[in-house]
Structures are given as C-alpha cells and as structure tokens.
Design a protein around this motif. Structure first.
Motif, mmCIF file in Angstrom:
data_model
loop_
_atom_site.group_PDB
_atom_site.id
_atom_site.type_symbol
_atom_site.label_atom_id
_atom_site.label_comp_id
_atom_site.label_asym_id
_atom_site.label_seq_id
_atom_site.Cartn_x
_atom_site.Cartn_y
_atom_site.Cartn_z
ATOM 1 N N GLY A 70 0.769 -1.235 0.000
ATOM 2 C CA GLY A 70 0.000 0.000 0.000
ATOM 3 C C GLY A 70 0.799 1.284 0.000
ATOM 4 N N LEU A 71 2.118 1.197 0.192
ATOM 5 C CA LEU A 71 2.909 2.427 0.302
ATOM 6 C C LEU A 71 2.925 3.247 -0.978
ATOM 7 N N ASP A 72 3.014 2.611 -2.125
ATOM 8 C CA ASP A 72 3.099 3.357 -3.389
ATOM 9 C C ASP A 72 1.863 4.205 -3.660
ATOM 10 N N ALA A 73 0.726 3.818 -3.099
ATOM 11 C CA ALA A 73 -0.512 4.571 -3.311
ATOM 12 C C ALA A 73 -0.580 5.822 -2.441
ATOM 13 N N ARG A 74 0.358 5.961 -1.524
ATOM 14 C CA ARG A 74 0.385 7.139 -0.648
ATOM 15 C C ARG A 74 1.508 8.057 -1.113
ATOM 16 N N PRO A 75 1.169 9.292 -1.525
ATOM 17 C CA PRO A 75 2.174 10.158 -2.150
ATOM 18 C C PRO A 75 3.163 10.833 -1.198
ATOM 19 N N THR A 76 2.769 11.091 0.031
ATOM 20 C CA THR A 76 3.667 11.848 0.916
ATOM 21 C C THR A 76 4.227 10.942 2.016
ATOM 22 N N PRO A 77 5.365 11.312 2.568
ATOM 23 C CA PRO A 77 5.909 10.531 3.690
ATOM 24 C C PRO A 77 4.931 10.438 4.871
ATOM 25 N N LEU A 78 4.217 11.521 5.163
ATOM 26 C CA LEU A 78 3.259 11.490 6.269
ATOM 27 C C LEU A 78 2.158 10.472 6.003
ATOM 28 N N GLU A 79 1.633 10.468 4.789
ATOM 29 C CA GLU A 79 0.585 9.500 4.458
ATOM 30 C C GLU A 79 1.116 8.068 4.501
ATOM 31 N N LYS A 80 2.333 7.866 4.043
ATOM 32 C CA LYS A 80 2.948 6.532 4.090
ATOM 33 C C LYS A 80 3.123 6.067 5.540
ATOM 34 N N LEU A 81 3.620 6.950 6.389
ATOM 35 C CA LEU A 81 3.827 6.595 7.785
ATOM 36 C C LEU A 81 2.501 6.352 8.502
ATOM 37 N N ARG A 82 1.514 7.191 8.238
ATOM 38 C CA ARG A 82 0.188 6.986 8.846
ATOM 39 C C ARG A 82 -0.379 5.623 8.440
#
Length: 194
Positions: A70-82
């Motif tokens: 799912g990480l690639d679908a999240r554009p920002t580091p904050l969204e990836k970490l969340r």
C-alpha cells in the motif's frame, strides 16, 4: 500434506487466540478449531507456545506485505507513515479492544515469543527506514538518522498503546508524533544549514 495441516492450524489458531486470548486457549481448542485430534495437532506443533509464535510470525508477514503493497498509493511521507502505523499498531489495537484476554499476555507474559516479537519490530523498523531515508538528504545536519527515528517511533507507539483508551485516541497520538518527527526533518528556511 504437512504444510497444509500447518496452514490450517495457523488459520484456525489465529481466530481462537483472538477470541479466547493466549492463556485461556488450550491445545484441545486449537485442535478442534483446525478440525483435527489433539494427537494430530501435536504432530504439527509441539505446544501452544509454538503455535502462538507461528501465528505471530504469520500475522507479521501478512501485515508487512500489506504495508509494502500500500505504500506506493500514498504520495507523501506522512501519508505513508500513517498508513504503516495504522496497519501495524492501530488495527491490532482494535483486536485488543475486542478481546481483553488477548491484551493480558502481550503485556508481560510472552517471554517465549521474544525472538519473534523482536524480529517483527526490526522488520517494521526497516520499512519505516525506507520511508524516512529519502528525507535525510535535505534534513538538517543535527537530525537523527532514519534508523534512529524508526526506533524512536516504534518505541513511542508501543508506549502510546499502553495509555490510549481506544483506537481513535491511539491514532491521534501517532499522528501528532509523526507530524513532529517530519517537521524535525524539514530543511531549515533558506536551504541547508550554513
């Protein structure tokens, strides 16, 4: 056939442990849920501790695969970490809310599973490092290394799980921590430090 039996036991055992917790679950419960006799279960796993550790490893592998996917679908580091912490910490916290019996052994009674738990945390921290590493190129010189930040995050969130009253509060605490950490990695105004 052995791998099929093992997979069947692990699938059944996860739901039994979630329902009854570790201490209340017996090998008889696990055997019945897997549709086999206790002697047949003992041919696959020596004891309840071994079953629980295998369930923990399987759960960890599935969760990490879901995080990676799912990480690639999240554009920002904050969204990836969340996203990563939602799967790693908040979702399992919901299991604890639903099954208070499960919370008890995970808060002090799993010395036998310490190796599996430590490996799981190290693997999750490696995923966090992958998210954080690109930020270190522009971070202030005094910023912690991504490996250090990952360690601080996992330890802090572990503490948050001890004090959060519910999953929403846990998520709020994690969000605040992530925002503080990411703010500390922002380049200083005017570019790199002079």
């Amino acid at each position: 056939m052995g791998n099929e039996k093992k997979a069947r036991v692990l699938e059944a055992a996860e739901s039994v442990f979630l329902r009854f917790g570790y201490r209340r679950t017996t090998m008889g419960d696990l055997a019945a849920a897997a549709g086999m006799s206790r002697p047949a279960l003992y041919l696959v796993f020596c004891n309840k501790e071994e079953v629980f550790e295998a369930v923990l490893r399987a759960f960890t592998a599935r969760t990490l695969a879901e995080v990676r996917q799912g990480l690639d679908a999240r554009p920002t580091p904050l969204e990836k970490l969340r996203f990563a912490f939602d799967l790693w910490a908040v979702r399992p916290f919901g299991f604890f809310e639903a099954s208070p019996e499960l919370r008890e052994p995970l808060h002090g009674g799993l010395a036998f599973a310490k190796g599996a738990i430590d490996q799981a945390v190290a693997a999750f921290e490696a995923e966090l490092v992958g998210i954080l590493a690109p930020l270190s190129a522009t971070a202030p010189a005094k910023a912690l290394a991504p490996e250090q930040i990952a360690r601080v995050l996992t330890r802090a969130v572990h503490g948050f799980k001890e004090s959060a009253k519910d999953a929403d509060e846990l998520r709020t605490m994690i969000d605040g921590l992530l925002e503080m950490v990411l703010a500390s990695l922002q380049p200083p105004p005017g570019g790199p430090e002079a």
